[in-house]
Design an enzyme around this catalytic site. Structure first.
Site, PDB file in Angstrom:
ATOM      1  N   SER A 137      55.896  62.724  24.847  1.00 41.18           N
ATOM      2  CA  SER A 137      56.898  62.057  25.393  1.00 41.18           C
ATOM      3  C   SER A 137      57.396  61.089  24.528  1.00 41.18           C
ATOM      4  O   SER A 137      57.169  61.034  23.381  1.00 41.18           O
ATOM      5  CB  SER A 137      56.392  61.147  26.732  1.00 41.18           C
ATOM      6  OG  SER A 137      55.918  59.935  26.322  1.00 41.18           O
ATOM      7  N   LYS A 138      58.687  60.581  24.800  1.00 47.22           N
ATOM      8  CA  LYS A 138      59.569  59.803  24.047  1.00 47.22           C
ATOM      9  C   LYS A 138      58.622  58.545  23.526  1.00 47.22           C
ATOM     10  O   LYS A 138      58.822  57.923  22.421  1.00 47.22           O
ATOM     11  CB  LYS A 138      60.635  59.053  25.129  1.00 47.22           C
ATOM     12  CG  LYS A 138      61.930  59.451  24.429  1.00 47.22           C
ATOM     13  CD  LYS A 138      62.983  58.594  25.130  1.00 47.22           C
ATOM     14  CE  LYS A 138      64.022  58.092  24.255  1.00 47.22           C
ATOM     15  NZ  LYS A 138      65.088  59.410  23.691  1.00 47.22           N
ATOM     16  N   ARG A 139      57.658  58.038  24.316  1.00 48.41           N
ATOM     17  CA  ARG A 139      56.741  57.052  23.908  1.00 48.41           C
ATOM     18  C   ARG A 139      56.071  57.324  22.473  1.00 48.41           C
ATOM     19  O   ARG A 139      55.605  56.374  21.836  1.00 48.41           O
ATOM     20  CB  ARG A 139      55.784  57.163  25.064  1.00 48.41           C
ATOM     21  CG  ARG A 139      55.232  55.562  25.417  1.00 48.41           C
ATOM     22  CD  ARG A 139      54.501  55.783  26.856  1.00 48.41           C
ATOM     23  NE  ARG A 139      53.826  56.976  27.034  1.00 48.41           N
ATOM     24  CZ  ARG A 139      52.808  57.127  26.788  1.00 48.41           C
ATOM     25  NH1 ARG A 139      51.834  56.844  26.088  1.00 48.41           N
ATOM     26  NH2 ARG A 139      52.286  58.573  27.346  1.00 48.41           N
ATOM     27  N   GLU A 170      68.716  64.549  20.018  1.00 47.56           N
ATOM     28  CA  GLU A 170      68.615  63.224  19.292  1.00 47.56           C
ATOM     29  C   GLU A 170      68.306  63.352  17.773  1.00 47.56           C
ATOM     30  O   GLU A 170      68.783  62.760  17.036  1.00 47.56           O
ATOM     31  CB  GLU A 170      67.772  61.933  20.006  1.00 47.56           C
ATOM     32  CG  GLU A 170      68.078  61.494  21.143  1.00 47.56           C
ATOM     33  CD  GLU A 170      66.930  60.819  21.934  1.00 47.56           C
ATOM     34  OE1 GLU A 170      66.877  59.707  21.951  1.00 47.56           O
ATOM     35  OE2 GLU A 170      65.979  61.548  22.411  1.00 47.56           O
ATOM     36  N   GLY A 202      57.380  58.608  20.248  1.00 47.48           N
ATOM     37  CA  GLY A 202      58.561  58.633  19.108  1.00 47.48           C
ATOM     38  C   GLY A 202      58.959  60.043  18.849  1.00 47.48           C
ATOM     39  O   GLY A 202      59.759  60.297  17.865  1.00 47.48           O
TER      40      GLY A 202
END
Ligand code: GLU
Length: 481
Positions: free
Chosen positions: A250-252, A260, A254
């Site tokens: 996930s985004k967590r 993006e 990185g």
């Protein structure tokens, strides 16, 4: 003829994890000269958003993926948005009811939740108890005339469901533990299982390549394929990608969304290459490759059963390799918007000094892994550097002063400085001052750029030009000449 599909739900931005599923479907279709289909699973009206559909199509195209059937290109088995296929699901659902394969269930969400709780408390599996399967005709009539809301459930047969997964081998599930599942919600939208099985049937999908998280859904789909008189497709459940802490990526961790990465100026071929390395590697174990290198040998059966771990460092390394090999003109075109946004260039397209930007790109491309980094790296060429107190002190030292002063004097002779002349000049300074190595280069570098690291000195001088170099050095000469 191979027919595969990528079937995202447009409830968020396309992520490395799900884009990877698209990539392997696309590869498989390419490998077998088959058809790759994009199908949008947007029946969850609350969570699905149009902008995510537009974005994911754009992101997939940016990665270089193309499909032969899909919402934007049409095709024989469309529409390819599930929200536009509701009549199809409804018709088949009615047929199922008529054939006794499905029935109306009047249990309310509250009742179902209450029963699940008590099943849990008594240690039983919290599955639906099939109670509406056997409603009497009178009950059915009463519920109907009272206008009660209902879902439609599929009658799960008591049988073992087995299939050969191309990656995981034989998988077997006992359907008698399943409970009758919903195929049509009370708002007349199809459940995920139903829409998938109906569409895979109608769209003649031969191979379902998707994430391992769908493995437990597969028995439901197989039962539905059977009810539809359709031979189930071949399944290949790919292992998922995790963060370094072994939880789902996930985004967590990185990991950014594809859009993006694109905004940061990663090159699409680098992202594509990296995604293919997650859970697969070519026979020659090379890490950098393009599709043409691998397409003839790609086999789904070679894919790893174990989950892959996302490694941003490795992606950056790979991306750096692609940037170094990229054509300077292309990189310059990609760089201009970033330079403009940072206020480093403000001219219209026709007035931009592309030659200079290309020189800058050549000077810095070995130090970056995505184009947006150009702003920080190239800053030194566009404005006088801000020199820290520590560096001012360093440049004021006796050693630095002798280097700077000697260099400044020698610059007077030149209008520009070739590689050869820079070498000769540095050797001359070394002989004159008896200073060498880092102590010789560093004062010049720091005076010119305000930094201890950066492009080669030759590039810096060449891009700045002798006059600017002289001026930047003069700022630090304590004994003015
Ligand atoms: N819509 C599902 C998802 O986004 C994919 C289902 C499938 O591939 O069968 O996870």
């Amino acid at each position: 003829m191979v027919r595969v599909r990528f079937a995202p739900s447009p409830t968020g931005l396309l992520h490395i994890g799900n884009a990877r599923m698209a990539v392997f479907n696309w590869l498989f279709a390419k490998r077998h000269k088959g058809t790759f289909i994009l199908r949008i699973e947007d029946t969850d009206i609350v969570r699905s958003e149009k902008r995510y559909i537009t974005q994911l199509i754009e992101d997939l195209h940016w990665l270089g993926l193309t499909w032969q059937e899909g919402p934007d290109v049409g095709g024989q088995y469309g529409p390819y948005l599930q929200s536009e296929r509701l009549h199809i699901y409804n018709d088949i659902c009615q047929k199922f009811i008529k054939e006794g394969l499905a029935y109306n269930c009047y249990c309310t969400p509250e009742q179902l939740e209450e029963r699940r709780q008590s099943a849990r408390l008594s240690g039983k599996p919290p599955r639906y108890d099939n109670r509406c399967r056997n409603l009497t005709d009178t009950q059915k009539k009463t519920f109907k005339s009272a206008g009660l809301k209902f879902t439609v459930r599929f009658k799960v047969p008591d049988e073992l469901v087995a299939f050969d997964d191309l990656i995981r081998g034989t998988c077997q599930f006992d359907a008698s533990l399943m409970g009758d599942f919903v195929i049509m919600r009370s708002d007349e939208t199809p459940s995920f299982h139903f829409a998938v099985a109906v569409d895979d049937t109608i769209m003649k999908i031969t191979h379902v390549i998707r994430g391992e998280d769908h493995l437990s859904n597969t028995p439901c789909h197989i039962l539905l394929f059977n009810a539809l008189n359709q031979k189930p497709p071949q399944f290949a459940h790919l292992s998922l990608t995790m963060g370094e802490d072994r939880t789902l990526l996930s985004k967590r961790h990185g990991a950014f969304s594809i859009s993006e990465y694109r905004k940061l100026g990663y090159l699409p071929e680098a992202i594509l290459n990296y995604m293919m390395l997650l859970g697969w590697s070519p026979k020659d174990k090379k890490e950098k490759f393009n599709i043409d290198d691998i397409i003839d040998t790609f086999e789904l059966t070679d894919m790893s059963k174990a989950s892959s771990v996302f490694d941003q460092q490795k992606l950056n390394w790979l991306s750096g390799q692609y940037i170094r090999e990229s054509d300077t003109e292309r990189l310059a075109n990609l760089a201009i918007p970033y330079l403009r946004e940072a206020g480093l260039i403000s001219l219209g397209e026709d007035k931009i000094d592309k030659t200079n930007i290309k020189l800058i790109i050549d000077a810095i491309k070995s130090n970056i892994y995505c184009i947006s980094q150009i702003v920080n790296e190239a800053d030194i060429f566009f404005r006088d550097s801000i020199v820290s107190e520590k560096h001012v002190e360093y440049l004021a030292s006796e050693l630095s002063q002798s280097v700077l002063s000697s260099f400044h004097t020698k610059l007077q002779k030149f209008d520009s400085l070739s590689h050869e002349n820079l070498k000769i000049t540095l050797t001359a300074i070394q002989e004159e001052t008896r200073i060498k190595g880092k102590e010789l280069y560093m004062p010049i570098r720091v005076a010119l750029t305000g930094r201890e690291h950066g492009p080669e000195l030759y590039h810096i001088i060449n891009i700045l030009g002798i006059n600017i170099c002289k001026k930047r050095i003069e700022r630090f000469l304590l004994i003015k000449k």
